[in-house]
Design an enzyme around this catalytic site. Structure first.
Site, PDB file in Angstrom:
ATOM      1  NE  ARG A  27      -3.349  -2.291   2.836  1.00  0.00           N
ATOM      2  CZ  ARG A  27      -3.353  -3.428   3.442  1.00  0.00           C
ATOM      3  NH1 ARG A  27      -1.913  -3.561   3.817  1.00  0.00           N
ATOM      4  NH2 ARG A  27      -4.084  -4.476   3.562  1.00  0.00           N
ATOM      5  CE  LYS A  78      -6.163  -1.131   5.304  1.00  0.00           C
ATOM      6  NZ  LYS A  78      -7.479  -1.551   4.484  1.00  0.00           N
ATOM      7  CG  HIS A 103      -4.921   0.678  -3.671  1.00  0.00           C
ATOM      8  ND1 HIS A 103      -4.207   0.133  -2.352  1.00  0.00           N
ATOM      9  CD2 HIS A 103      -6.007  -0.108  -3.467  1.00  0.00           C
ATOM     10  CE1 HIS A 103      -4.783  -0.518  -1.675  1.00  0.00           C
ATOM     11  NE2 HIS A 103      -5.823  -0.937  -2.170  1.00  0.00           N
ATOM     12  NE  ARG A 132      -2.881  -3.891  -0.996  1.00  0.00           N
ATOM     13  CZ  ARG A 132      -2.325  -4.596  -0.081  1.00  0.00           C
ATOM     14  NH1 ARG A 132      -1.072  -4.770  -0.074  1.00  0.00           N
ATOM     15  NH2 ARG A 132      -3.199  -5.354   0.591  1.00  0.00           N
ATOM     16  CG  HIS A 139      -5.579  -9.344   1.762  1.00  0.00           C
ATOM     17  ND1 HIS A 139      -5.746  -9.665   0.598  1.00  0.00           N
ATOM     18  CD2 HIS A 139      -5.470  -7.914   1.562  1.00  0.00           C
ATOM     19  CE1 HIS A 139      -6.004  -8.700  -0.361  1.00  0.00           C
ATOM     20  NE2 HIS A 139      -5.643  -7.483   0.555  1.00  0.00           N
ATOM     21  CE1 TYR A 161      -6.088  -7.792  -6.360  1.00  0.00           C
ATOM     22  CE2 TYR A 161      -6.234  -8.940  -4.398  1.00  0.00           C
ATOM     23  CZ  TYR A 161      -6.161  -7.982  -5.018  1.00  0.00           C
ATOM     24  OH  TYR A 161      -5.633  -6.597  -4.425  1.00  0.00           O
TER      25      TYR A 161
END
Length: 294
Positions: free
Chosen positions: A150, A172, A240, A243, A266, A275
C-alpha cells in the site's frame, strides 16, 4: 466520546481518516436522534434506543445518497461506540442486534496489464528533472507493483526495515509481515539511497520530500496522474492499482493464493480471493478477443 476515539486510535490503531469518519458518523447520529426524539439526548434516551430509531437514521442517510459501503461504515462506527459504552458499564442496548449490515456490491479491482505496469515505472525518469527525486518516485512506485505494498506502507518504511532481500512491512493494525524484494525493486531502492541528498538514519522514514520531511502520499498520487496522462492510462491507474496488479499478475502466473494473501497482508483469505475473479475476467476478455467467433 473522546475516550472511545482514543481507544480506536491507540488500541485498535485505526487510520486517521477512519477515526475522523467515525467521529463524524456518531455526531450525525446524535443530531438525528435529537430531532427524532424531540429533545436533547441523555443516557436514558440512549438506553431506550430501538432498532426502529437506527433504521430511521440509516434510511435518512440513504436518502442523502450515501452508498452501501459508507452506510456499512456508519453502522460499524455506531456499533463500536455502543459496545464501548457497554464495556465501560455506562449502558447496554440490544437495538443493534436486529440491524443488518447493508449489502456491499462486490467491485473488482482494476489492474493494469503487465506492459502498462512496466511502462509506468520506466516512464518516471521522464517526468522529473531532479535525478534523486526521479529515483525516489521510481522506488516508491516499484514497491507498490513489485512488492504489493500500500502507498502508506511504502512511505512508512525506515532504512532499518530493509534487509538484504527481504522487507519488513508494517501493515494495517500494526501487523508486521516479511516481503521478499525482487532484484529490480531492490535496485530501485539502492539507486534512491545513493542519490538522496539527506542523511538517513536506520530508524528514520526512508522516503523524503525535497525539504527533508516525510514524503507525502499526495506527491506520489500526483506523479501517477502525470504518468496516466503521458501513457494514456485509465483514471483507475493509481498507486493502489499497482498493488492490485501485483496480486493479479502473480495469480495469473500460477501464484499460490495463500502466499499472495501473506504478501498482501490480508487478514482473511476471502479478501485475497477477489483476485481469482479478476484473473478469470481478464482470461475471458482475452478469449473473446482471440477466438475466431469472439
Amino acid at each position: 466520546m473522546a475516550l472511545w476515539m482514543r481507544e480506536l486510535g491507540s488500541v485498535k490503531r485505526l487510520a486517521a481518516n477512519t477515526l475522523e469518519a467515525y467521529g463524524r458518523d456518531l455526531g450525525q447520529f446524535m443530531s438525528f436522534l435529537a430531532g427524532h426524539m424531540g429533545g436533547p439526548i441523555s443516557l436514558q434516551s440512549l438506553k431506550e434506543l430501538r432498532a426502529a430509531d437506527i433504521r430511521a437514521f440509516m434510511a435518512q442517510r440513504r436518502e442523502e445518497s450515501l452508498g452501501s459501503r459508507s452506510l456499512a461504515r456508519v453502522l460499524s462506527a455506531l456499533k463500536s461506540f455502543f459496545a464501548f459504552l457497554e464495556r465501560e458499564g455506562v449502558l447496554a442496548t440490544e437495538a443493534f442486534n436486529a440491524i443488518r449490515t447493508p449489502k456491499i456490491p462486490r467491485s473488482l479491482p482494476k489492474a493494469l496489464t503487465v506492459v502498462e505496469a512496466k511502462n509506468t515505472i520506466a516512464a518516471v525518469d521522464e517526468m522529473e528533472e531532479q535525478p534523486w527525486v526521479a529515483a525516489r518516485d521510481m522506488a516508491v512506485i516499484s514497491l507498490c507493483y513489485g512488492a504489493g505494498l500500500r502507498i502508506s506502507e511504502a512511505l512508512a518504511l525506515t532504512k532499518d526495515d530493509l534487509e538484504s532481500d527481504v522487507l519488513r512491512v508494517t501493515g494495517k493494525g500494526g501487523k508486521i509481515r516479511m516481503v521478499p524484494l525482487i532484484t529490480p525493486v531492490r535496485q530501485a531502492i539502492d539507486e534512491y539511497l545513493k542519490l538522496s541528498p539527506f542523511k538517513l538514519w536506520p530508524e528514520d522514514p526512508l522516503f523524503r520530500g525535497v525539504r527533508g520531511g516525510v514524503l507525502s502520499a499526495r506527491l506520489i498520487q500526483k506523479r501517477m496522474e502525470q504518468l496516466r496522462s503521458a501513457l494514456s492510462l485509465p483514471p483507475s491507474a493509481t498507486p493502489h492499482a499497482l498493488r492490485h496488479s501485483f496480486a493479479t499478475h502473480l495469480l495469473g502466473k500460477g501464484g499460490d493464493l495463500r502466499a499472495i494473501q501473506e504478501l498482501l497482508g490480508h487478514a482473511s483469505l476471502s479478501t485475497t480471493q477477489i483476485y481469482t475473479a479478476v484473473d478469470t475476467e481478464r482470461l475471458m476478455e482475452s478469449y473473446a478477443k482471440a477466438h475466431p467467433r469472439g
